[in-house]
Each structure stands twice: as C-alpha cells, then as structure tokens.
Design a protein around this motif. Structure first.
Motif, PDB file in Angstrom:
ATOM      1  N   VAL A  32       0.816  -1.221   0.000  1.00  0.00           N
ATOM      2  CA  VAL A  32       0.000   0.000   0.000  1.00  0.00           C
ATOM      3  C   VAL A  32       0.848   1.269   0.000  1.00  0.00           C
ATOM      4  CG1 VAL A  32      -2.052  -0.998   1.077  1.00  0.00           C
ATOM      5  CG2 VAL A  32      -0.222  -0.099   2.523  1.00  0.00           C
ATOM      6  N   SER A  33       0.217   2.324  -0.520  1.00  0.00           N
ATOM      7  CA  SER A  33       0.796   3.670  -0.502  1.00  0.00           C
ATOM      8  C   SER A  33       0.277   4.413   0.723  1.00  0.00           C
ATOM      9  CB  SER A  33       0.341   4.450  -1.734  1.00  0.00           C
ATOM     10  OG  SER A  33       1.014   4.023  -2.874  1.00  0.00           O
ATOM     11  N   ALA A  34       0.842   5.584   0.958  1.00  0.00           N
ATOM     12  CA  ALA A  34       0.311   6.504   1.970  1.00  0.00           C
ATOM     13  C   ALA A  34      -1.035   7.035   1.474  1.00  0.00           C
ATOM     14  CB  ALA A  34       1.289   7.655   2.147  1.00  0.00           C
ATOM     15  N   ILE A  35      -1.858   7.561   2.380  1.00  0.00           N
ATOM     16  CA  ILE A  35      -3.150   8.125   1.968  1.00  0.00           C
ATOM     17  C   ILE A  35      -2.910   9.183   0.883  1.00  0.00           C
ATOM     18  CG2 ILE A  35      -5.086   9.618   2.712  1.00  0.00           C
ATOM     19  CD1 ILE A  35      -5.118   8.215   5.373  1.00  0.00           C
ATOM     20  N   THR A  43      -3.979  17.548  -0.306  1.00  0.00           N
ATOM     21  CA  THR A  43      -2.540  17.246  -0.364  1.00  0.00           C
ATOM     22  C   THR A  43      -2.322  15.807   0.080  1.00  0.00           C
ATOM     23  OG1 THR A  43      -2.166  19.540   0.253  1.00  0.00           O
ATOM     24  CG2 THR A  43      -0.265  18.090   0.391  1.00  0.00           C
ATOM     25  N   LYS A  44      -1.485  15.073  -0.696  1.00  0.00           N
ATOM     26  CA  LYS A  44      -1.156  13.687  -0.340  1.00  0.00           C
ATOM     27  C   LYS A  44      -0.414  13.662   0.994  1.00  0.00           C
ATOM     28  CE  LYS A  44       0.258  11.361  -4.474  1.00  0.00           C
ATOM     29  NZ  LYS A  44       1.477  10.884  -5.113  1.00  0.00           N
ATOM     30  N   VAL A  45      -0.586  12.589   1.742  1.00  0.00           N
ATOM     31  CA  VAL A  45       0.100  12.484   3.041  1.00  0.00           C
ATOM     32  C   VAL A  45       1.628  12.603   2.876  1.00  0.00           C
ATOM     33  CG1 VAL A  45       0.730  10.781   4.811  1.00  0.00           C
ATOM     34  CG2 VAL A  45      -1.662  11.359   4.450  1.00  0.00           C
ATOM     35  N   THR A  46       2.185  12.003   1.824  1.00  0.00           N
ATOM     36  CA  THR A  46       3.654  12.091   1.650  1.00  0.00           C
ATOM     37  C   THR A  46       4.092  13.552   1.488  1.00  0.00           C
ATOM     38  OG1 THR A  46       3.598   9.916   0.633  1.00  0.00           O
ATOM     39  CG2 THR A  46       5.619  11.182   0.321  1.00  0.00           C
ATOM     40  N   ASP A  47       3.270  14.356   0.798  1.00  0.00           N
ATOM     41  CA  ASP A  47       3.623  15.777   0.652  1.00  0.00           C
ATOM     42  C   ASP A  47       3.427  16.535   1.966  1.00  0.00           C
ATOM     43  OD1 ASP A  47       4.489  15.826  -2.075  1.00  0.00           O
ATOM     44  OD2 ASP A  47       2.411  15.412  -2.614  1.00  0.00           O
ATOM     45  N   GLY A 106       3.967   7.562   6.076  1.00  0.00           N
ATOM     46  CA  GLY A 106       2.641   7.392   5.469  1.00  0.00           C
ATOM     47  C   GLY A 106       2.407   5.934   5.083  1.00  0.00           C
ATOM     48  N   GLU A 107       3.392   5.355   4.415  1.00  0.00           N
ATOM     49  CA  GLU A 107       3.266   3.951   3.989  1.00  0.00           C
ATOM     50  C   GLU A 107       3.212   3.039   5.209  1.00  0.00           C
ATOM     51  OE1 GLU A 107       4.562   6.156   2.013  1.00  0.00           O
ATOM     52  OE2 GLU A 107       3.648   5.625   0.096  1.00  0.00           O
ATOM     53  N   GLU A 108       4.006   3.365   6.237  1.00  0.00           N
ATOM     54  CA  GLU A 108       4.005   2.528   7.455  1.00  0.00           C
ATOM     55  C   GLU A 108       2.618   2.557   8.109  1.00  0.00           C
ATOM     56  OE1 GLU A 108       7.263   3.301  10.258  1.00  0.00           O
ATOM     57  OE2 GLU A 108       5.949   2.662  11.885  1.00  0.00           O
ATOM     58  N   GLY A 156       4.719   0.294   0.764  1.00  0.00           N
ATOM     59  CA  GLY A 156       5.630   0.498  -0.355  1.00  0.00           C
ATOM     60  C   GLY A 156       6.579   1.644  -0.070  1.00  0.00           C
ATOM     61  N   PHE A 157       7.396   1.979  -1.071  1.00  0.00           N
ATOM     62  CA  PHE A 157       8.147   3.235  -1.120  1.00  0.00           C
ATOM     63  C   PHE A 157       9.417   3.307  -0.276  1.00  0.00           C
ATOM     64  CE2 PHE A 157       7.934   8.001   0.112  1.00  0.00           C
ATOM     65  CZ  PHE A 157       8.629   8.409  -1.010  1.00  0.00           C
ATOM     66  N   TYR A 158       9.617   2.368   0.653  1.00  0.00           N
ATOM     67  CA  TYR A 158      10.836   2.499   1.465  1.00  0.00           C
ATOM     68  C   TYR A 158      11.338   1.157   1.956  1.00  0.00           C
ATOM     69  CZ  TYR A 158       8.464   1.625   5.926  1.00  0.00           C
ATOM     70  OH  TYR A 158       7.783   1.040   6.961  1.00  0.00           O
ATOM     71  N   PRO A 170      12.236   6.157  -5.363  1.00  0.00           N
ATOM     72  CA  PRO A 170      11.790   7.457  -5.891  1.00  0.00           C
ATOM     73  C   PRO A 170      10.300   7.678  -5.610  1.00  0.00           C
ATOM     74  CG  PRO A 170      12.809   6.114  -7.621  1.00  0.00           C
ATOM     75  CD  PRO A 170      12.726   5.259  -6.413  1.00  0.00           C
ATOM     76  N   ARG A 171       9.828   8.912  -5.763  1.00  0.00           N
ATOM     77  CA  ARG A 171       8.396   9.192  -5.585  1.00  0.00           C
ATOM     78  C   ARG A 171       7.581   8.275  -6.513  1.00  0.00           C
ATOM     79  NH1 ARG A 171       6.573  13.774  -2.844  1.00  0.00           N
ATOM     80  NH2 ARG A 171       4.618  12.603  -2.909  1.00  0.00           N
ATOM     81  N   GLY A 172       6.453   7.833  -6.029  1.00  0.00           N
ATOM     82  CA  GLY A 172       5.644   6.872  -6.789  1.00  0.00           C
ATOM     83  C   GLY A 172       6.193   5.454  -6.676  1.00  0.00           C
ATOM     84  N   GLY A 173       7.153   5.277  -5.767  1.00  0.00           N
ATOM     85  CA  GLY A 173       7.906   4.026  -5.710  1.00  0.00           C
ATOM     86  C   GLY A 173       7.200   2.834  -5.079  1.00  0.00           C
ATOM     87  N   SER A 174       5.979   3.005  -4.590  1.00  0.00           N
ATOM     88  CA  SER A 174       5.263   1.819  -4.079  1.00  0.00           C
ATOM     89  C   SER A 174       5.021   0.821  -5.205  1.00  0.00           C
ATOM     90  CB  SER A 174       3.922   2.208  -3.453  1.00  0.00           C
ATOM     91  OG  SER A 174       4.142   3.051  -2.364  1.00  0.00           O
ATOM     92  N   ASP A 175       4.913   1.325  -6.430  1.00  0.00           N
ATOM     93  CA  ASP A 175       4.787   0.440  -7.599  1.00  0.00           C
ATOM     94  C   ASP A 175       6.016  -0.469  -7.698  1.00  0.00           C
ATOM     95  OD1 ASP A 175       2.439   1.664  -8.392  1.00  0.00           O
ATOM     96  OD2 ASP A 175       3.352   2.857  -9.982  1.00  0.00           O
ATOM     97  N   ILE A 176       7.180   0.096  -7.396  1.00  0.00           N
ATOM     98  CA  ILE A 176       8.427  -0.688  -7.477  1.00  0.00           C
ATOM     99  C   ILE A 176       8.429  -1.740  -6.368  1.00  0.00           C
ATOM    100  CG2 ILE A 176      10.966  -0.592  -7.496  1.00  0.00           C
ATOM    101  CD1 ILE A 176      10.750   2.411  -8.119  1.00  0.00           C
TER     102      ILE A 176
HETATM  103  N1  ASP Z   1       3.575   7.935  -1.184  1.00  0.00           N
HETATM  104  C1  ASP Z   1       4.688   8.017  -2.102  1.00  0.00           C
HETATM  105  C2  ASP Z   1       4.462   9.151  -3.084  1.00  0.00           C
HETATM  106  O1  ASP Z   1       3.514   9.893  -2.939  1.00  0.00           O
HETATM  107  C3  ASP Z   1       4.968   6.727  -2.782  1.00  0.00           C
HETATM  108  C4  ASP Z   1       3.826   6.126  -3.597  1.00  0.00           C
HETATM  109  O2  ASP Z   1       2.668   6.495  -3.442  1.00  0.00           O
HETATM  110  O3  ASP Z   1       4.096   5.251  -4.390  1.00  0.00           O
HETATM  111  O4  ASP Z   1       5.266   9.321  -3.972  1.00  0.00           O
END
Ligand code: ASP
Length: 342
Positions: A32-35, A43-47, A106-108, A156-158, A170-176
C-alpha cells in the motif's frame, strides 16, 4: 498467487471498502501507498510529511495527517489503537529527525491500518527491503520477502539499511516495491489498483476520448512511463519482467473493466501511447507503436509540414518516434496517429 498494490487514492476513508471487495483467496500479499488525495486540491500524506519535516521541531502539521488516519480507521470500523500508533509515529519522527524516516511514515501507517482491516499480518517494509548505502540489496530483499509465512500487508516506497536507517525509493515508488514483492513470491499476477482504467493512449485530461491500451510489453510500458505516462512507475516493470509476471493495471472504481495487461508482447499494429513532456521551453512528444515505423513517420512528417512546424530534433527506433518542438503538438500528433489505426 496474486500480489496487489493499492495506490494512495484507494487508501482513503471513502474508498477503503473497495480493497476488501477486490481481495480474494488468490491474493497473498498487499502493498500500500500513503493516503492520497481525497478531493481536488487536497494534499497527499507524503507531501504533508515533506512539509512537516521542513518545519520540525514544529509538529502542528501532523494534526492533519493524524486526522486522515483517524478518519480512515473510524469510517471503516477497524479495530486498531490508532491514537497510540499516531503518538509513536510523531515521537519517532521528532527523535529520528531525518527526511527519509519522516517520509516513510505514510506507507508505514497505511500498511498497519490495512493489515488490521483485512485481518492479515503486518510486515514492516524495513524488515523486507534491504539497502546498502543507497542501492537495494536484491538477493537479501528477495530472501526476506520469500521467507514471510502467510498473507501479509506491507508498505511500499521504502526500506532500510542494516543499521536501521530508512531509505526511500523514488516518488511513486510503491509500484516498485510491489513489483519486487511479486517477483520474490513468484506471483502469477501483479495487480496494480488505481483510479483509472489502465494505460491511456494519451493523457485523458489533455485529449478527449483517449482509449485504454489493453496489452503492452514491459519495454514499451517502461518507455512510456519514462516519457511521461504516470500510471505506473517506470522501474516497477523490471522485477516483474525478469520473471515474466504480468502486471494488470486496474480501476478499483470500475472492476468490470479488465484494465491494461503489461506482459512480454504489445498487441501488433497499434499505437500504444502518445506522451508530451515539457522540458524548459521545449516539448518532447513521444509516440510508441507497433505499426511499421515508416507509416507513422510519414504521417507525422506530413502533418508537421502542413502545420509549418519544424522540430528541433527527431529521434526514434523501430517502436517509437520522439520529436522536440517549441510548441505543444500532443493533440495534433494524437489525431494523426489515431487515424492510422481507425
Ligand atoms: N507515497 C509516495 C508518493 O507519494 C509513494 C507512492 O505512493 O508510491 O510518492
């Protein structure tokens, strides 16, 4: 066994119930990603975490994040002591006081909440994704993931180094992260659940009626993602491709749509995507296709000549063509190439 990744807009108070409806007994792991954004302008939680980090030791911004996670738990009737978890989270952010740690929270939090929601085991990403100084240690990571017993949820992401210091993708890295989990578990499928039907031939906010691409190869998907298609992180296809695990991009709002499958081969005689990326004062337009190169090139050159557009640069290979121009030619290129297949 299926590995499913849910993007940030699915992990929101109003949408979390979709996750439960999607999960079947075939699913073995969830990433999962952060909210994410809950409404336009949110605003996204990561931001939020990024902004919070820049203001430390002022922690007032954490209230907004806490509110989002409390709402996620309360609205979905999840039995978890979210207040205790949030208190530990902000204490840890302040004590550790480094960027990667703050941004990973956020991911945690999402993973802990979703694990409780599904009644699955929570496995921390820091115990799975192992980094050297900055690079992912592939063998160790795959071993950690494949030794988990039972169904689990992770963020994801870390990941983390041996000394516990957290490292971010990198940002968007939960896909990775999810691609790596799918590869480690030899999954039969990597489902990537998002809020659009799949890979669109062109950005639907810029071009009307752009269709969903049904089947695209790993390399064509990676190229499109590198050139501006935001639906999937370009690096997420690599671990899946190595093990030939298909990636199915699906819309949790519209589960009757079969989405896009990323696999070994793109469908023949297709336009797979048209992307435009601004670079300073110039635009880079990329067309990825399985039509004969000469057919696409001729149609584009003809259009450019008629419109009196002179590209500053043209590059290409058998599967794509790239044009550098002063003007944004996305719509014009899209119209021309779509006529080739209609
Ligand atoms: N939460 C992170 C981001 O906003 C990672 C992700 O969503 O994949 O980039």
């Amino acid at each position: 066994m299926i590995v499913a990744k849910f993007g940030g807009t699915a992990i929101t108070p109003n949408n979390l119930h979709f996750v439960k409806n999607i999960i079947t007994h075939h699913h073995g792991a969830v990433v999962v990603s952060a909210i994410g954004k809950q409404f336009d302008g949110d605003t996204k939680v990561t931001d939020l975490l990024k902004a919070l980090h820049s203001r430390l030791p002022d922690t007032s911004l954490f209230d907004k994040i806490a509110f989002k996670y409390r709402s996620l738990v309360e609205q979905n009737d999840i039995s978890i002591d979210i207040n205790a978890i949030l208190k530990d989270t902000i204490t840890n952010i302040v004590q550790q006081n480094y960027y990667e740690n703050t941004l990973s929270k956020g991911e945690e939090l999402s993973a802990k909440v979703v694990a409780a929601f599904l009644g699955w085991k929570y496995v921390s990403a820091e115990s799975l994704f192992r980094f050297g100084s900055r690079r992912l240690l592939g063998k160790e990571t795959l071993k950690n993931i494949s030794s988990v017993e039972g169904r689990f949820v992770t963020g994801g992401f870390y990941g983390a180094r041996k000394d516990g210091r957290r490292v971010l993708f990198p940002r968007g890295g939960s896909d990775i992260s999810a691609g790596i989990v799918a590869a480690a578990l030899d999954a039969s499928l990597y489902e990537n659940w998002t809020d659009v039907n799949g890979l669109c031939i062109a950005d639907p906010t810029k071009v009307n009626g752009a269709e969903t691409v049904r089947c695209v190869s790993y390399s064509d998907m990676r190229l499109l993602a590198q050139c501006g298609a935001t639906v999937l992180h370009p690096d997420s296809v690599l671990p899946a491709a190595r093990k030939a695990i298909p990636i199915n991009i699906r819309n949790y709002f519209n589960t009757s749509d079969c989405g896009t499958v990323v696999c070994n081969d793109s469908l023949p005689n297709q336009v797979l995507g048209v992307t435009a990326r601004r670079n300073g004062n110039l635009y880079c337009t990329t067309i990825v296709f399985t039509l004969p190169h000469s057919v696409v090139a001729e149609a584009i050159y003809c259009m450019l000549k008629h419109a009196d557009i002179h590209p500053m640069g043209v590059t290409g290979a058998s599967n794509h063509l790239q044009l550098i121009t002063v003007e944004n030619i996305l719509s014009a290129v899209y119209d021309v190439v779509m006529k080739l297949t209609s």
